[in-house]
Motif scaffolding. Structure first.
Motif, PDB file in Angstrom:
ATOM      1  N   LEU A   1       0.841  -1.195   0.000  1.00 64.66           N
ATOM      2  CA  LEU A   1       0.000   0.000   0.000  1.00 64.66           C
ATOM      3  C   LEU A   1       0.875   1.244   0.000  1.00 64.66           C
ATOM      4  O   LEU A   1       1.810   1.352   0.802  1.00 64.66           O
ATOM      5  CB  LEU A   1      -0.915  -0.003   1.227  1.00 64.66           C
ATOM      6  CG  LEU A   1      -1.947  -1.136   1.241  1.00 64.66           C
ATOM      7  CD1 LEU A   1      -2.530  -1.291   2.637  1.00 64.66           C
ATOM      8  CD2 LEU A   1      -3.059  -0.861   0.237  1.00 64.66           C
TER       9      LEU A   1
ATOM     10  N   PHE B   1       1.349   4.443   1.161  1.00 57.03           N
ATOM     11  CA  PHE B   1       0.941   5.404   2.179  1.00 57.03           C
ATOM     12  C   PHE B   1       1.936   6.550   2.260  1.00 57.03           C
ATOM     13  O   PHE B   1       3.143   6.331   2.120  1.00 57.03           O
ATOM     14  CB  PHE B   1       0.866   4.746   3.553  1.00 57.03           C
ATOM     15  CG  PHE B   1      -0.345   3.876   3.775  1.00 57.03           C
ATOM     16  CD1 PHE B   1      -1.441   3.930   2.929  1.00 57.03           C
ATOM     17  CD2 PHE B   1      -0.389   3.021   4.849  1.00 57.03           C
ATOM     18  CE1 PHE B   1      -2.546   3.136   3.141  1.00 57.03           C
ATOM     19  CE2 PHE B   1      -1.498   2.221   5.084  1.00 57.03           C
ATOM     20  CZ  PHE B   1      -2.578   2.280   4.230  1.00 57.03           C
TER      21      PHE B   1
ATOM     22  N   VAL C   1       1.447   8.851   7.408  1.00 59.60           N
ATOM     23  CA  VAL C   1       0.574   7.749   7.802  1.00 59.60           C
ATOM     24  C   VAL C   1       1.378   6.683   8.536  1.00 59.60           C
ATOM     25  O   VAL C   1       0.949   6.153   9.572  1.00 59.60           O
ATOM     26  CB  VAL C   1      -0.143   7.141   6.582  1.00 59.60           C
ATOM     27  CG1 VAL C   1      -0.841   5.838   6.955  1.00 59.60           C
ATOM     28  CG2 VAL C   1      -1.160   8.127   6.020  1.00 59.60           C
ATOM     29  N   GLU C   2       2.542   6.354   8.018  1.00 59.91           N
ATOM     30  CA  GLU C   2       3.383   5.350   8.675  1.00 59.91           C
ATOM     31  C   GLU C   2       3.739   5.797  10.089  1.00 59.91           C
ATOM     32  O   GLU C   2       3.760   4.986  11.027  1.00 59.91           O
ATOM     33  CB  GLU C   2       4.656   5.112   7.861  1.00 59.91           C
ATOM     34  CG  GLU C   2       4.420   4.524   6.473  1.00 59.91           C
ATOM     35  CD  GLU C   2       3.858   3.105   6.501  1.00 59.91           C
ATOM     36  OE1 GLU C   2       3.825   2.490   7.596  1.00 59.91           O
ATOM     37  OE2 GLU C   2       3.453   2.613   5.428  1.00 59.91           O
TER      38      GLU C   2
ATOM     39  N   VAL D   1      -5.126   9.262  10.694  1.00 57.99           N
ATOM     40  CA  VAL D   1      -4.587   8.444   9.599  1.00 57.99           C
ATOM     41  C   VAL D   1      -5.427   8.614   8.345  1.00 57.99           C
ATOM     42  O   VAL D   1      -4.890   8.807   7.236  1.00 57.99           O
ATOM     43  CB  VAL D   1      -4.529   6.958  10.011  1.00 57.99           C
ATOM     44  CG1 VAL D   1      -4.214   6.084   8.808  1.00 57.99           C
ATOM     45  CG2 VAL D   1      -3.484   6.739  11.095  1.00 57.99           C
TER      46      VAL D   1
ATOM     47  N   GLN E   1      -4.767  11.833   6.704  1.00 55.49           N
ATOM     48  CA  GLN E   1      -3.432  11.910   6.108  1.00 55.49           C
ATOM     49  C   GLN E   1      -3.357  11.204   4.760  1.00 55.49           C
ATOM     50  O   GLN E   1      -2.485  11.509   3.950  1.00 55.49           O
ATOM     51  CB  GLN E   1      -2.404  11.306   7.069  1.00 55.49           C
ATOM     52  CG  GLN E   1      -2.117  12.190   8.276  1.00 55.49           C
ATOM     53  CD  GLN E   1      -1.284  11.487   9.317  1.00 55.49           C
ATOM     54  OE1 GLN E   1      -1.285  10.262   9.417  1.00 55.49           O
ATOM     55  NE2 GLN E   1      -0.578  12.253  10.135  1.00 55.49           N
ATOM     56  N   LEU E   2      -4.277  10.276   4.513  1.00 53.09           N
ATOM     57  CA  LEU E   2      -4.270   9.575   3.235  1.00 53.09           C
ATOM     58  C   LEU E   2      -4.465  10.523   2.057  1.00 53.09           C
ATOM     59  O   LEU E   2      -3.971  10.282   0.967  1.00 53.09           O
ATOM     60  CB  LEU E   2      -5.361   8.497   3.214  1.00 53.09           C
ATOM     61  CG  LEU E   2      -5.061   7.209   3.975  1.00 53.09           C
ATOM     62  CD1 LEU E   2      -6.286   6.308   3.984  1.00 53.09           C
ATOM     63  CD2 LEU E   2      -3.872   6.483   3.367  1.00 53.09           C
TER      64      LEU E   2
ATOM     65  N   TYR F   1      -8.178   6.082   0.180  1.00 51.49           N
ATOM     66  CA  TYR F   1      -6.961   5.545  -0.427  1.00 51.49           C
ATOM     67  C   TYR F   1      -7.015   5.683  -1.948  1.00 51.49           C
ATOM     68  O   TYR F   1      -6.037   6.091  -2.579  1.00 51.49           O
ATOM     69  CB  TYR F   1      -6.781   4.077  -0.032  1.00 51.49           C
ATOM     70  CG  TYR F   1      -5.512   3.475  -0.598  1.00 51.49           C
ATOM     71  CD1 TYR F   1      -4.270   3.789  -0.054  1.00 51.49           C
ATOM     72  CD2 TYR F   1      -5.550   2.619  -1.692  1.00 51.49           C
ATOM     73  CE1 TYR F   1      -3.100   3.263  -0.581  1.00 51.49           C
ATOM     74  CE2 TYR F   1      -4.382   2.074  -2.221  1.00 51.49           C
ATOM     75  CZ  TYR F   1      -3.164   2.403  -1.666  1.00 51.49           C
ATOM     76  OH  TYR F   1      -2.008   1.885  -2.201  1.00 51.49           O
TER      77      TYR F   1
ATOM     78  N   SER G   1      -6.384   9.115  -3.056  1.00 53.19           N
ATOM     79  CA  SER G   1      -4.970   9.467  -2.959  1.00 53.19           C
ATOM     80  C   SER G   1      -4.162   8.958  -4.140  1.00 53.19           C
ATOM     81  O   SER G   1      -3.039   9.411  -4.371  1.00 53.19           O
ATOM     82  CB  SER G   1      -4.372   8.915  -1.657  1.00 53.19           C
ATOM     83  OG  SER G   1      -4.166   7.507  -1.731  1.00 53.19           O
TER      84      SER G   1
ATOM     85  N   VAL H   1      -6.748  -2.025   3.168  1.00 53.42           N
ATOM     86  CA  VAL H   1      -6.399  -0.819   3.927  1.00 53.42           C
ATOM     87  C   VAL H   1      -6.860  -0.953   5.374  1.00 53.42           C
ATOM     88  O   VAL H   1      -6.131  -0.594   6.314  1.00 53.42           O
ATOM     89  CB  VAL H   1      -7.001   0.444   3.273  1.00 53.42           C
ATOM     90  CG1 VAL H   1      -6.657   1.685   4.099  1.00 53.42           C
ATOM     91  CG2 VAL H   1      -6.488   0.621   1.848  1.00 53.42           C
TER      92      VAL H   1
ATOM     93  N   LYS I   1      -4.498  -3.115   7.176  1.00 54.42           N
ATOM     94  CA  LYS I   1      -3.251  -2.387   7.426  1.00 54.42           C
ATOM     95  C   LYS I   1      -3.386  -1.483   8.650  1.00 54.42           C
ATOM     96  O   LYS I   1      -2.437  -1.314   9.425  1.00 54.42           O
ATOM     97  CB  LYS I   1      -2.867  -1.560   6.203  1.00 54.42           C
ATOM     98  CG  LYS I   1      -1.604  -0.728   6.352  1.00 54.42           C
ATOM     99  CD  LYS I   1      -0.345  -1.577   6.386  1.00 54.42           C
ATOM    100  CE  LYS I   1       0.910  -0.732   6.354  1.00 54.42           C
ATOM    101  NZ  LYS I   1       2.141  -1.533   6.386  1.00 54.42           N
ATOM    102  N   LEU I   2      -4.585  -0.921   8.834  1.00 54.25           N
ATOM    103  CA  LEU I   2      -4.834  -0.061   9.976  1.00 54.25           C
ATOM    104  C   LEU I   2      -5.051  -0.861  11.257  1.00 54.25           C
ATOM    105  O   LEU I   2      -5.177  -0.279  12.337  1.00 54.25           O
ATOM    106  CB  LEU I   2      -6.062   0.828   9.723  1.00 54.25           C
ATOM    107  CG  LEU I   2      -5.949   1.860   8.604  1.00 54.25           C
ATOM    108  CD1 LEU I   2      -7.220   2.680   8.510  1.00 54.25           C
ATOM    109  CD2 LEU I   2      -4.752   2.767   8.822  1.00 54.25           C
TER     110      LEU I   2
END
Length: 277
Positions: free
Chosen positions: A19, A21, A25-26, A98, A101-102, A157, A160, A188, A191-192
């Motif tokens: 993904l 990002f 985000v990281e 988060v 921020q995407l 996402y 983005s 996604v 991932k979160l």
């Protein structure tokens, strides 16, 4: 490469955990993992939150909202705010940061407007879901708040990635689903690190079936989605009432009705939404 192929490519990347990002985000995901550590105590949590100005401001704002400040005692410190809202709600606020921020690198004005509307929609859904969960469905309100915050994260996402793949979100949204949008959204969410119950609720929203009165977290999320006064600029759930006809959704709840409960809770919903925005 045509649009269906791009969708399939992004879906395949997402399935492999690849993904794209933003760096911010990281960093927020690292913060989320730190806050989820059972050895993380309130002093450490407050220091972590203070290091993120946006998160700190939202935490204090939420702590002073009607939903969390029934006695009217305003807090001004991050530590007091963290103590009042609790770690689970703090996790939802990190998720909100988060999600926002995407879309942080979107420069195109039209896409920026869509992203802003999508977040307004998400904030309204989250606030409504929290109140409906607590006063109607009798499911966990903090989980419902979290579900509302992240339910459109797959759409964020994709927004983005539009500048990288022009025309990605053209055409009928039903085609996006056919070409892998749900798979992207699921990747996604994973991932979160969303809880299984939240993932199931969002998947129920994607499937578009619910019970009224709401009985589950998925029912609660779908009802909040239908009642939100700001619609998603990318999706209109099949069968949803839409903002213009949301007033037609009503049913008996105990000795009252949904409409009466929402009217009594209007200040709570408004303050929760404002804190998230």
């Amino acid at each position: 490469m045509d649009r269906p192929d791009v969708f399939k490519q992004i879906a395949a990347q997402a399935a492999r955990g690849e993904l794209a990002f933003p760096t911010s985000v990281e960093a927020s995901l690292t913060l989320q993992r730190a806050l989820n550590d059972p050895d993380c105590h309130i002093e450490a949590a407050a220091r972590l939150v203070q290091a993120e100005p946006v998160l700190a401001a939202r935490t204090v704002a939420l702590a002073n909202s009607v939903a969390y400040n029934r006695a009217g005692n305003e807090v001004t410190s991050v530590r007091s705010a963290v103590q009042r809202v609790g770690f689970r709600t703090l996790g939802a606020l990190v998720a909100a940061v988060v999600v926002r921020q995407l879309d942080s690198k979107i420069a195109n004005p039209a896409l920026r407007a869509k992203a802003d509307q999508l977040w307004q929609h998400s904030a309204h859904v989250a606030a409504l879901a929290q109140v409906i969960a607590r006063k109607v469905a009798q499911v966990d309100p903090e989980t419902a708040l979290f579900a509302g915050i992240v339910h459109e994260v797959g759409a964020f996402y994709l927004l983005s990635r539009v500048e990288e793949f022009p025309g990605l979100l053209d055409g009928d949204p039903e085609e996006w689903i056919e070409h892998g949008e749900i798979e992207i959204g699921r990747a996604v969410l994973l991932k979160l690190g969303v809880p299984a119950a939240v993932l199931e609720a969002v998947e129920a929203l994607w499937n578009g079936m619910r019970a009224l009165p709401p009985e589950t977290l998925g029912d609660t999320l779908m009802l909040a989605n239908d009642l939100a006064p700001v619609a998603s600029p990318l999706h209109e759930r099949p069968g949803a009432a839409g903002p213009q006809s949301a007033a037609t959704i009503d049913f008996v709840v105990g000795e009252g009705t949904l409409a009466s409960i929402l009217a009594e809770s209007a200040d709570e919903v408004r303050s929760l939404t404002a804190a998230l925005l």
